[in-house]
Each structure stands twice: as C-alpha cells, then as structure tokens.
Design a protein around this motif. Structure first.
Motif, PDB file in Angstrom:
ATOM      1  N   GLU A   1       0.859  -1.557   0.486  1.00 15.07           N
ATOM      2  CA  GLU A   1       0.032   0.320   0.257  1.00 15.07           C
ATOM      3  C   GLU A   1       1.019   1.320   0.125  1.00 15.07           C
ATOM      4  OE1 GLU A   1      -2.774  -0.311   3.434  1.00 15.07           O
ATOM      5  OE2 GLU A   1      -3.592  -2.056   2.610  1.00 15.07           O
ATOM      6  N   THR A   2       2.225   1.410  -0.711  1.00 16.69           N
ATOM      7  CA  THR A   2       3.104   2.631  -0.350  1.00 16.69           C
ATOM      8  C   THR A   2       3.045   3.021  -1.255  1.00 16.69           C
ATOM      9  OG1 THR A   2       4.902   0.803  -1.073  1.00 16.69           O
ATOM     10  CG2 THR A   2       5.013   1.244   1.573  1.00 16.69           C
ATOM     11  N   ASP A   3       3.235   3.984  -1.576  1.00 19.40           N
ATOM     12  CA  ASP A   3       2.708   5.301  -2.785  1.00 19.40           C
ATOM     13  C   ASP A   3       4.710   4.680  -3.647  1.00 19.40           C
ATOM     14  OD1 ASP A   3       0.529   6.528  -1.671  1.00 19.40           O
ATOM     15  OD2 ASP A   3       2.351   8.202  -0.822  1.00 19.40           O
ATOM     16  N   VAL A   4       6.060   4.270  -2.738  1.00 19.82           N
ATOM     17  CA  VAL A   4       6.546   3.851  -3.823  1.00 19.82           C
ATOM     18  C   VAL A   4       6.775   2.175  -3.982  1.00 19.82           C
ATOM     19  CG1 VAL A   4       8.972   3.175  -4.163  1.00 19.82           C
ATOM     20  CG2 VAL A   4       8.451   5.869  -2.649  1.00 19.82           C
ATOM     21  N   THR A   5       6.682   1.616  -5.186  1.00 15.37           N
ATOM     22  CA  THR A   5       6.366   0.399  -5.001  1.00 15.37           C
ATOM     23  C   THR A   5       7.568  -0.843  -5.704  1.00 15.37           C
ATOM     24  OG1 THR A   5       5.395   0.591  -7.133  1.00 15.37           O
ATOM     25  CG2 THR A   5       3.676   0.229  -5.466  1.00 15.37           C
ATOM     26  N   GLY A   6       8.250  -0.267  -6.029  1.00 19.81           N
ATOM     27  CA  GLY A   6      10.028  -0.802  -6.707  1.00 19.81           C
ATOM     28  C   GLY A   6      11.697  -0.060  -6.321  1.00 19.81           C
ATOM     29  N   GLY A   7      12.474  -0.550  -6.783  1.00 18.90           N
ATOM     30  CA  GLY A   7      13.338   0.091  -6.098  1.00 18.90           C
ATOM     31  C   GLY A   7      13.818   1.146  -7.547  1.00 18.90           C
ATOM     32  N   LEU A   8      13.725   0.442  -8.616  1.00 14.72           N
ATOM     33  CA  LEU A   8      13.708   2.245  -8.840  1.00 14.72           C
ATOM     34  C   LEU A   8      13.022   3.343  -8.857  1.00 14.72           C
ATOM     35  CD1 LEU A   8      14.558   0.955 -12.412  1.00 14.72           C
ATOM     36  CD2 LEU A   8      16.193   1.863 -11.293  1.00 14.72           C
ATOM     37  N   GLY A   9      11.289   2.848  -8.365  1.00 14.45           N
ATOM     38  CA  GLY A   9      10.683   3.874  -7.841  1.00 14.45           C
ATOM     39  C   GLY A   9      11.388   4.864  -7.088  1.00 14.45           C
ATOM     40  N   SER A  10      12.053   4.303  -5.912  1.00 13.19           N
ATOM     41  CA  SER A  10      12.638   5.225  -5.131  1.00 13.19           C
ATOM     42  C   SER A  10      13.844   5.595  -5.787  1.00 13.19           C
ATOM     43  CB  SER A  10      12.954   4.072  -3.920  1.00 13.19           C
ATOM     44  OG  SER A  10      14.692   3.163  -4.077  1.00 13.19           O
ATOM     45  N   VAL A  11      14.392   5.487  -7.125  1.00 16.53           N
ATOM     46  CA  VAL A  11      14.764   6.529  -7.585  1.00 16.53           C
ATOM     47  C   VAL A  11      14.654   7.117  -7.945  1.00 16.53           C
ATOM     48  CG1 VAL A  11      17.660   6.159  -9.306  1.00 16.53           C
ATOM     49  CG2 VAL A  11      17.073   3.665  -7.871  1.00 16.53           C
ATOM     50  N   VAL A  12      13.492   7.379  -8.653  1.00 11.94           N
ATOM     51  CA  VAL A  12      12.776   8.304  -8.700  1.00 11.94           C
ATOM     52  C   VAL A  12      12.537   9.532  -7.865  1.00 11.94           C
ATOM     53  CG1 VAL A  12      10.664   8.987 -10.544  1.00 11.94           C
ATOM     54  CG2 VAL A  12      11.709   7.095 -11.281  1.00 11.94           C
ATOM     55  N   GLU A  13      12.192   8.823  -7.322  1.00 12.64           N
ATOM     56  CA  GLU A  13      11.604   9.783  -6.217  1.00 12.64           C
ATOM     57  C   GLU A  13      12.954  10.648  -4.930  1.00 12.64           C
ATOM     58  OE1 GLU A  13       8.585  10.159  -4.966  1.00 12.64           O
ATOM     59  OE2 GLU A  13       7.935   9.687  -6.927  1.00 12.64           O
ATOM     60  N   TYR A  14      13.212   9.978  -5.222  1.00 11.96           N
ATOM     61  CA  TYR A  14      15.012  10.252  -4.310  1.00 11.96           C
ATOM     62  C   TYR A  14      15.741  12.008  -5.010  1.00 11.96           C
ATOM     63  CZ  TYR A  14      19.350  11.077  -1.571  1.00 11.96           C
ATOM     64  OH  TYR A  14      20.050  11.249  -0.882  1.00 11.96           O
ATOM     65  N   ASP A  15      15.346  11.176  -6.458  1.00  8.17           N
ATOM     66  CA  ASP A  15      15.892  12.375  -7.395  1.00  8.17           C
ATOM     67  C   ASP A  15      14.809  13.464  -7.223  1.00  8.17           C
ATOM     68  OD1 ASP A  15      17.869  13.421  -9.764  1.00  8.17           O
ATOM     69  OD2 ASP A  15      15.790  13.052 -10.601  1.00  8.17           O
ATOM     70  N   LYS A  16      13.236  13.385  -7.119  1.00  3.44           N
ATOM     71  CA  LYS A  16      12.522  14.257  -7.057  1.00  3.44           C
ATOM     72  C   LYS A  16      13.069  15.391  -5.472  1.00  3.44           C
ATOM     73  CE  LYS A  16       9.216  12.016  -9.818  1.00  3.44           C
ATOM     74  NZ  LYS A  16       7.752  11.769  -9.103  1.00  3.44           N
ATOM     75  N   TRP A  17      13.569  14.483  -4.882  1.00  5.73           N
ATOM     76  CA  TRP A  17      13.789  14.975  -3.922  1.00  5.73           C
ATOM     77  C   TRP A  17      15.032  16.521  -3.666  1.00  5.73           C
ATOM     78  CZ3 TRP A  17      18.334  15.003  -0.308  1.00  5.73           C
ATOM     79  CH2 TRP A  17      18.096  15.273   0.293  1.00  5.73           C
ATOM     80  N   ARG A  18      16.026  15.274  -4.707  1.00 10.81           N
ATOM     81  CA  ARG A  18      17.184  16.457  -4.696  1.00 10.81           C
ATOM     82  C   ARG A  18      16.475  17.511  -5.019  1.00 10.81           C
ATOM     83  NH1 ARG A  18      22.160  13.787  -4.318  1.00 10.81           N
ATOM     84  NH2 ARG A  18      22.145  12.036  -4.456  1.00 10.81           N
ATOM     85  N   SER A  19      15.839  18.021  -6.039  1.00 12.66           N
ATOM     86  CA  SER A  19      15.408  18.667  -6.584  1.00 12.66           C
ATOM     87  C   SER A  19      14.345  19.609  -6.025  1.00 12.66           C
ATOM     88  CB  SER A  19      14.919  18.853  -8.216  1.00 12.66           C
ATOM     89  OG  SER A  19      14.142  17.629  -8.287  1.00 12.66           O
ATOM     90  N   SER A  20      13.182  19.233  -4.965  1.00 16.67           N
ATOM     91  CA  SER A  20      12.457  19.715  -4.609  1.00 16.67           C
ATOM     92  C   SER A  20      12.959  20.756  -3.574  1.00 16.67           C
ATOM     93  CB  SER A  20      11.715  18.623  -3.430  1.00 16.67           C
ATOM     94  OG  SER A  20      12.449  18.216  -2.249  1.00 16.67           O
ATOM     95  N   GLY A  21      14.293  20.827  -3.016  1.00 16.58           N
ATOM     96  CA  GLY A  21      13.766  21.885  -1.578  1.00 16.58           C
ATOM     97  C   GLY A  21      13.749  21.219  -0.263  1.00 16.58           C
ATOM     98  N   GLU A  22      13.053  20.806  -0.548  1.00 13.59           N
ATOM     99  CA  GLU A  22      12.639  19.864   1.035  1.00 13.59           C
ATOM    100  C   GLU A  22      14.254  19.513   1.946  1.00 13.59           C
ATOM    101  OE1 GLU A  22       8.819  18.239  -0.936  1.00 13.59           O
ATOM    102  OE2 GLU A  22       9.758  16.887   0.346  1.00 13.59           O
ATOM    103  N   GLY A  23      13.423  19.371   3.854  1.00 12.82           N
ATOM    104  CA  GLY A  23      14.409  19.265   4.317  1.00 12.82           C
ATOM    105  C   GLY A  23      15.441  17.511   4.174  1.00 12.82           C
ATOM    106  N   GLY A  24      16.109  17.455   4.706  1.00 16.65           N
ATOM    107  CA  GLY A  24      17.044  15.789   5.085  1.00 16.65           C
ATOM    108  C   GLY A  24      16.133  14.252   5.720  1.00 16.65           C
TER     109      GLY A  24
END
Length: 603
Positions: A467-490
């Motif tokens: 039931e998690t939003d991220v469902t696969g290893g490559l999906g986590s890579v995509v999300e982490y790249d979004k975080w890098r450019s999001s300006g959100e905290g660490g």
C-alpha cells in the motif's frame, strides 16, 4: 531511426539498441510504420535521460568555465543541413572542442557529444600529457584528428558505448579524415576512459553489418522472439507481453537460453508444453534439471490467476546438507531485518538509507533508519549501522542480520574497503556468519510458481498487496531524484518525498521479517533442523594475536589522524606534511584490509 525523403536513416543509438536487443530494434522499425504503436511510459528511463543530460552539461562546463577552452556549440534545433555545415566549419577551423557536432555518412546520421582536439585532451581529463602522447603515438598534436568523446552515466565503459563512438569516428573520417586514433568516455564517476579506436573499430563494423542485414530482411509479420534474459529498454513491457502471448519456455523461472534451445530441439517450446511433458530425457540436459524445470513450469501454470502462488517445500533428500531450510538459524529475540536504498545515479553511487526492522518488546515490528545524503554522511550512516548491530549483539549474542539477495552485504564490504572504517567489526560479523541471505534459503529450499524469485514476487506467499506510494527499487531512485531538486528537508519529518521512501524501505524490512517467520514455520512443519556451517579451523592463539595487532594498528591510526585537523590550503607550508601523514595513516591498515576478501572466501 527515421524516414527522410522516402529513405530510412539510422543513428548510432540504433546500433546500440540492436546490440542490446534485436527485438527492441525490430519494434522501433515496426513503430516507424505504425505510429500508433508507442513504447510504454517509463519514468525511470526519463530520469536516466535527464541525469545523463546533466552529466553532459557538467563535462561541457569543465571545458568552458573551468578551462576556458575554445568550444564551438552547434545548435541542433536548426535545419540538419545547416548544423552539418556549421559542424564541418568548426572542425576545419581547428576549434578546441566541437560540442553537438552533427555528422552524416548515409544511411547514418548522428550528433556526437564532443569532438576534442588532442592538444587539449590532457587538460580536460587531468592525465599527464606524456601519457596521452604515448597512447596516441608520435603524430604531432596539431596534425592528429579530433578525438570523439561521449558522456555516459555508467561507472565503466561498455561495448555499446564503444560501438556508438566508432560510428561517429567513421562519420567524422568521411568528412574530415583521417580516422581518429582515440575514443574517450566521460564516465558518471568523474573518470575518463580512454582506448584506441583500432581496438574496437572492426567489432563495430561487424555490428553495423548485422544491423543493416536485419533491416534489409525486416518483415513486419515475423516478430522476433524477445530474449527473456536481456533488457529491452523502452520496449521491455512489450517484450514481456510478447513472451506471455507465446507462452514461451523462457518465462519459466531459472530456465536459461541454452536450456530453452535444448527443449525446443525436443519439441517443447511453450511453458504449458513443458508442464505437460512426459519426456524423461532431453539431449544435453541432466535428468534432474529437466525434472526441476518441469515442476517449476507446472507451478507457474497452476498459479495463473491466483492471488497466492502455488509452492512446494523441497524434501531433505532433494537439498544439499546445510542448504535451503536447514541453513535458517535458530530464532533470536535480537534478530535484525535489513534493507538498503541506494542512488546509482550519484557520482560513485550513494547508499543513502540503511533501514532495519526488529521485534520490539511488545512483539510488534519496530523500525530504525540511518540516513546519509552525501559521501561523508553515507560513511556515518554505515558506521552507525555497524555500531548499532554490534551493540545489539552484546545483548543478544545469538542474533542474525537477515537480508534478501546479496546487495546489502556487497555494499558493506565495499564501503568498509573504500573508507577503512569499522574493519574489525565487519570482519567479526562476517567470520561469525551473522548475515543470512534469505534469498539463498528460498532458492535452495522452496519451489514457487512465480516467474521471478524477487522479494516482491515471493512475498505473495505470505502477505497481501503493498500500500506504499513507492512500490519498487527504481521507483525509489526516481523519488529520491525528485527530492534532490525539491528543496525539502533532509529527514522524513520535513520531507513528504523522503517519508514515502522511508515507508517503502520499512515495508521491505518488515516483509523480510515476515518471510523469515513464514520460512521458519515451513522449517518446523517439514522437520528441518538448522545445520550450522562447519566451524573454520582457526588457531585461537593466532586469532588473539591478530586481534591484538589490529588494536595496535587502530591506535596508531588514531595517533596519526588525531592531530591532522582539516586539510590546509595548497599554498600552506603545512600542506605537504599533512598529505604525507594522512597517507601514512591510510597505509597502516592497507595490507590487512586487502587480505580480508581472501579470508571471507576461505571461511
């Protein structure tokens, strides 16, 4: 691949696609005639493309901003004939670098990342000039042809990269000859891989001939069989659908291409035919292998349409002693379930999340995470994880760290070797066989009606859908790249993106815990007892001597490094002494560190 004035025109990328997958090449040709056929949307591929463009821009910035080279930038948005003319003018003018040069040698056209004058190559790569000169031979730098360079995200050069570069070399030779002598790949690791054109050119010509022959023989009514053991790039979903439509034997888990051919020679070319087969022998295949593959096919056939796949626990006589369920250690209250999230696109790779699950005092799963968003933080996360396991082991000496597949253990060994941190602790954990790979327990002990034995497939045996939003290893890579450019905290508390990755990692850790529980139930039901590996015959006196030596080395390293402080500036008189002392500190444990992989293999 495109049509121009009624003729087919190809690019070097078409050659590399053909080299990777003839099926993908056929699909690209088919889609050219049937525009409604399009590859499935692939956010991971889009991310890799975006990261590749960023890497290319970093290389360009080094040439322009850092080194101030004379770089001709070709505008590829203008008409092709204009871009080709401007590229040729820049080449003839002898500009230091031509970026995005448009080249053509019918039926091929292409845009080369960089054409680099040999006289400036060493400045860009940081190689000693005499090294480059030796690699090139004795030709004067001003008379040598341009080198063809390409920026690639990978950390090592691959045959496909060299084939693509050789295609540009041939096109460049046709318009500006003579043939270039060197190829350079600007790797994602920041390194520059250099090789001679002559070492790859004739292999490139053979690939080119095979590709053109395949295009000449193209028949849209005869789709080639996708190789189940290869990646098909943007056509991966189509390849999977084609294999399912044909019910091909390569869909059977653990069945390789050679075995598929042997089965085809015996008249078995579908999964169903293999499942129903009464054959007792197939030429070139052991009887036991045929029995195993047939049962695997039967389980997959019978699992079709079911939420929970069919499975069978192997009997004791089918399993090597100490393998399968007999390799599952006895339960401990301190057991840990471990999973890592990594970013392969970061320079040098980055293991940014180290997650662990364990049973809390109330019996429910608890979770802890160690984060590191850069190289130094990654080392601290690694050290904190090892310290946490070692401290927990003092309270639970019989604990084990469970993971699924070898990735986690490989990362630990790599980081220990690269950083020199926690060497004694990691060595102790490895020699104590604290890490347990549940994939090996499953692979040798259970047969499951799934086309893959990944954790996401196997967990269908013991839990429902995720039931998690991220469902696969490559999906986590995509999300982490979004975080890098999001300006959100660490940390997850200040970043919804990191929270979604954390939740996915926790789910993986808890799933590993649930798998261990499920396997232990099967172990008990089928009467398997844990058979620990034979104790390594090491002399206790020698072990104690080695520990004492390691402690002396550790203290010496601390003495050498404690007074170092931060690195002085290059023009600081202390700088040379600082470098020498740092090198001495690193050398103290070098030989024992280099010897460790040998001991790991022995014991």
């Amino acid at each position: 691949m495109q049509r121009r004035d009624g003729s087919l025109v190809y690019s070097p990328s078409d050659l590399t696609e053909f080299l990777q997958s003839p099926y993908a090449s056929w699909m690209s040709r088919f889609a050219l005639d049937h525009p409604k056929i399009k590859p499935a949307a692939d956010p991971e591929a889009g991310l890799f493309q975006e990261q590749g463009n960023r890497h290319e821009q970093r290389v360009l910035a080094r040439m322009t901003d850092e080194l101030g080279l004379d770089v001709a930038v070709i505008d590829t948005e203008q008409p092709p004939e204009v871009a080709e003319r401007q590229s040729l003018e820049a080449i003839r003018a002898g500009r230091d670098v031509v970026y995005q040069a448009r080249l053509a040698l019918p039926p091929f056209i292409g845009i080369a990342d960089f054409l680099v004058q040999p006289r400036v190559a060493a400045r860009v790569t940081g190689e000693p000039a005499w090294d480059v000169a030796a690699a090139k031979g004795s030709a004067p730098a001003d008379s040598a042809p341009y080198e063809v360079w390409d920026a690639k995200l990978s950390h090592s050069a691959k045959p496909a990269h060299l084939v693509q570069l050789c295609a540009y070399v041939e096109m460049l030779e046709a318009v500006a000859g003579p043939r270039a002598e060197q190829l350079v790949v600007a790797l994602g690791s920041g390194e520059f891989f250099r090789t001679r054109v002559a070492d790859s050119f004739y292999y490139y010509l053979s690939v080119k001939r095979a590709f053109l022959a395949a295009m000449d023989a193209y028949d849209e009514t005869r789709c080639p069989l996708p190789d189940a053991n290869r990646k098909h790039g943007r056509w991966d979903p189509a390849a999977k659908a084609e294999l399912e439509k044909r019910d091909h034997t390569t869909r059977v888990a653990g069945l390789n291409r050679s075995q598929s051919q042997k089965l085809a020679n015996a008249g078995i070319d579908t999964l169903t035919a293999l499942a129903d087969s009464k054959l007792t022998a197939v030429a070139g295949m052991a009887a036991g292998t045929l029995t195993r593959l047939r049962e695997q096919a039967q389980l997959q056939r019978d699992s079709a349409g079911r939420d929970r796949p069919c499975h069978r626990v192997l009997e004791a006589h089918e399993v090597q002693p100490g393998k399968g369920l007999s390799s599952l250690p006895e339960r401990s209250d301190g057991d840990v379930f471990f999973d890592i999230e990594g970013d392969p696109l970061a320079e040098g790779g980055l293991e940014y999340l180290w997650g662990v699950a364990y049973c809390a005092k109330d019996g429910r799963p608890a979770y802890q995470a160690f984060w590191g968003h850069n190289e130094k933080q990654e080392q601290r996360a690694f050290e904190a994880f090892i310290d946490w396991v070692c401290e927990r082991r003092t309270r639970y000496p019989d604990l084990h760290v469970y993971h699924y597949a070898p990735y986690e253990l490989t990362v630990i060994k790599r980081l220990m070797g690269r950083t020199g941190a926690r060497e004694a602790e990691v060595n102790e954990l490895l020699l104590g066989r604290v890490f347990v790979d549940l994939y090996q327990v499953v692979r040798h002990g259970i047969r499951v009606g799934q086309p893959s034995y990944s954790l996401k497939d196997i967990e269908k045996l013991y839990r429902g859908a995720r039931e998690t939003d991220v469902t696969g290893g490559l999906g986590s890579v995509v999300e982490y790249d979004k975080w890098r450019s999001s300006g959100e905290g660490g940390d997850p508390e200040h970043s919804p993106i990191l929270e979604s990755i954390r939740a996915y990692n926790e789910d993986d850790c808890v799933s590993t815990l649930e798998l261990e529980v499920w396997l232990r139930d099967r172990q008990r039901e089928h009467g398997f007892a844990y058979l620990p590996p034979p104790a390594s015959k090491q002399d206790e006196k020698k072990i104690e001597e080695r520990r004492k030596k390691q402690e002396e080395q550790r203290q010496l390293v601390e003495e050498l490094t404690s007074s170092l402080g931060g690195e002085p500036a290059d023009d600081d008189p202390r700088h040379d002494r600082w470098r020498v002392q740092k090198l001495l500190a690193e050398l103290v444990e070098f030989h024992s560190r280099e010897a460790k992989p040998v001991y790991w293999e022995m014991y």
